[in-house]
Scaffold this active site. Structure first.
Site, PDB file in Angstrom:
ATOM      1  N   HIS A 102      -3.419   0.337  -0.145  1.00 17.55           N
ATOM      2  CA  HIS A 102      -3.962   1.693  -0.258  1.00 17.55           C
ATOM      3  C   HIS A 102      -5.035   1.705  -1.346  1.00 17.55           C
ATOM      4  O   HIS A 102      -4.804   1.198  -2.448  1.00 17.55           O
ATOM      5  CB  HIS A 102      -2.839   2.679  -0.604  1.00 17.55           C
ATOM      6  CG  HIS A 102      -3.333   4.078  -0.702  1.00 17.55           C
ATOM      7  ND1 HIS A 102      -3.656   4.818   0.415  1.00 17.55           N
ATOM      8  CD2 HIS A 102      -3.614   4.868  -1.765  1.00 17.55           C
ATOM      9  CE1 HIS A 102      -4.103   5.999   0.034  1.00 17.55           C
ATOM     10  NE2 HIS A 102      -4.091   6.061  -1.287  1.00 17.55           N
ATOM     11  N   SER A 122     -12.446  -5.777   6.878  1.00 16.56           N
ATOM     12  CA  SER A 122     -12.880  -6.683   5.803  1.00 16.56           C
ATOM     13  C   SER A 122     -11.684  -7.278   5.059  1.00 16.56           C
ATOM     14  O   SER A 122     -11.721  -8.441   4.656  1.00 16.56           O
ATOM     15  CB  SER A 122     -13.846  -5.979   4.835  1.00 16.56           C
ATOM     16  OG  SER A 122     -13.223  -4.923   4.159  1.00 16.56           O
ATOM     17  N   ASN A 123     -10.618  -6.488   4.880  1.00 16.27           N
ATOM     18  CA  ASN A 123      -9.423  -7.061   4.249  1.00 16.27           C
ATOM     19  C   ASN A 123      -8.815  -8.146   5.126  1.00 16.27           C
ATOM     20  O   ASN A 123      -8.366  -9.183   4.629  1.00 16.27           O
ATOM     21  CB  ASN A 123      -8.387  -5.968   3.960  1.00 16.27           C
ATOM     22  CG  ASN A 123      -8.677  -5.219   2.682  1.00 16.27           C
ATOM     23  OD1 ASN A 123      -8.387  -5.700   1.598  1.00 16.27           O
ATOM     24  ND2 ASN A 123      -9.297  -4.050   2.802  1.00 16.27           N
ATOM     25  N   LYS A 164       4.715   7.446  21.644  1.00 13.50           N
ATOM     26  CA  LYS A 164       4.524   6.549  20.498  1.00 13.50           C
ATOM     27  C   LYS A 164       5.621   5.483  20.479  1.00 13.50           C
ATOM     28  O   LYS A 164       5.387   4.343  20.093  1.00 13.50           O
ATOM     29  CB  LYS A 164       4.527   7.344  19.191  1.00 13.50           C
ATOM     30  CG  LYS A 164       4.178   6.480  17.991  1.00 13.50           C
ATOM     31  CD  LYS A 164       3.536   7.259  16.875  1.00 13.50           C
ATOM     32  CE  LYS A 164       3.224   6.365  15.695  1.00 13.50           C
ATOM     33  NZ  LYS A 164       2.711   7.093  14.542  1.00 13.50           N
ATOM     34  N   MET A 205      -4.730   2.756  10.677  1.00 19.29           N
ATOM     35  CA  MET A 205      -4.806   4.190  10.370  1.00 19.29           C
ATOM     36  C   MET A 205      -3.760   5.037  11.094  1.00 19.29           C
ATOM     37  O   MET A 205      -3.944   6.236  11.250  1.00 19.29           O
ATOM     38  CB  MET A 205      -6.218   4.710  10.667  1.00 19.29           C
ATOM     39  CG  MET A 205      -7.309   4.032   9.839  1.00 19.29           C
ATOM     40  SD  MET A 205      -7.000   4.074   8.045  1.00 19.29           S
ATOM     41  CE  MET A 205      -7.406   5.799   7.723  1.00 19.29           C
ATOM     42  N   ASN A 226       1.524  -2.482   3.064  1.00 12.86           N
ATOM     43  CA  ASN A 226       0.256  -1.781   3.279  1.00 12.86           C
ATOM     44  C   ASN A 226      -0.571  -1.841   1.993  1.00 12.86           C
ATOM     45  O   ASN A 226      -0.017  -1.910   0.895  1.00 12.86           O
ATOM     46  CB  ASN A 226       0.535  -0.308   3.620  1.00 12.86           C
ATOM     47  CG  ASN A 226      -0.731   0.471   3.884  1.00 12.86           C
ATOM     48  OD1 ASN A 226      -1.632   0.007   4.601  1.00 12.86           O
ATOM     49  ND2 ASN A 226      -0.840   1.655   3.312  1.00 12.86           N
TER      50      ASN A 226
HETATM   51  C1  GRF Z   1      -9.153  -0.256   2.884  1.00 13.52           C
HETATM   52  O1  GRF Z   1      -9.785   0.454   1.858  1.00 13.52           O
HETATM   53  C2  GRF Z   1      -7.669  -0.067   2.828  1.00 13.52           C
HETATM   54  O2  GRF Z   1      -7.185   0.094   1.542  1.00 13.52           O
HETATM   55  C3  GRF Z   1      -7.474   1.205   3.590  1.00 13.52           C
HETATM   56  O3  GRF Z   1      -8.402   1.134   4.649  1.00 13.52           O
HETATM   57  C4  GRF Z   1      -9.508   0.332   4.253  1.00 13.52           C
HETATM   58  C5  GRF Z   1      -9.699  -0.718   5.297  1.00 13.52           C
HETATM   59  O4  GRF Z   1     -10.895  -1.424   5.135  1.00 13.52           O
HETATM   60  N1  GRF Z   1      -6.088   1.344   3.987  1.00 13.52           N
HETATM   61  P1  GRF Z   1     -11.154  -2.731   6.009  1.00 13.52           P
HETATM   62  O5  GRF Z   1     -10.923  -2.345   7.463  1.00 13.52           O
HETATM   63  O6  GRF Z   1     -10.207  -3.793   5.565  1.00 13.52           O
HETATM   64  O7  GRF Z   1     -12.591  -3.102   5.774  1.00 13.52           O
END
Ligand code: GRF
Length: 185
Positions: free
Chosen positions: A103, A14-15, A59, A84, A101
């Site tokens: 958070h 979503s971001n 990695k 992640m 990033n």
């Molecule tokens: C967000 O809450 C971000 O802060 C965290 O993971 C989530 C990702 O959400 N690191 P999305 O995939 O952007 O919906």
């Protein structure tokens, strides 16, 4: 020259969507081939790449493939948005100072993979959202910008979580602009 960004996301995205609606995104990378973010990218017409750590011997090899993609596309800024994985030394040494990033807590409070849940379980009256530079630690890099998000007495965790995400959708575009990423014309 406008700064070129790539967005990394592992799942929902979503971001990514909020960013891609406002800024040109060169590509999305996901470390999961079936991540929903890849569907969002297709709908938005943003190129995407996906490969998984387990497909590589190490990695370092996995991150070497990422570094090649970034170099091919001449990416200036790597925007982690729900990516992640911990950034390892291969990617970090190639792009340190050029990876940010988001958070979902007010760092240094509640670092790690469960920032929203941890704040909720701690019973805080407020939490927040932080955008920071990525270093070799987990959510330890220099803070660029953060905002507080209140928790109301009658919140459910779902409502609290939604409020945190709304704050993310405001903060990340603001930070991108402040770092010289130019909005779509
Ligand atoms: C967000 O809450 C971000 O802060 C965290 O993971 C989530 C990702 O959400 N690191 P999305 O995939 O952007 O919906």
């Amino acid at each position: 020259m406008a700064k070129k960004i790539a967005v990394f996301a592992s799942g929902n995205g979503s971001n990514f969507q909020v960013i891609a609606e406002q800024f040109p995104v060169e590509f999305v990378f996901s470390d999961h081939r079936n991540a929903y973010v890849l569907e969002r990218a297709e709908q938005l017409g943003v190129p995407s790449y996906a490969f998984e750590l387990k497909e590589f011997d190490s990695k370092a090899d996995y991150e070497e493939a990422i570094v090649e993609l970034l170099a091919e596309h001449e990416i200036d800024l790597v925007v982690l948005a729900g990516y992640m994985k911990i950034v390892g030394s291969t990617l970090l040494s190639a792009y340190e100072g050029r990876i940010i990033n988001i958070h979902p807590a007010y760092l240094p409070e509640f670092p790690g993979a469960h920032g929203i849940e941890d704040a909720w379980n701690a019973g805080v009256a407020e939490s927040g959202v932080t955008v920071h530079w990525v270093d070799s630690g987990v959510d330890t890099g220099k803070i660029i910008k953060q905002v507080r998000v209140p928790r109301s007495a009658d919140d459910t965790i779902e409502i609290f979580e939604a409020r945190i995400h709304e704050a993310e959708y405001q903060l990340y575009p603001e930070v991108l602009e402040s770092l010289g990423v130019v909005k779509k014309g």
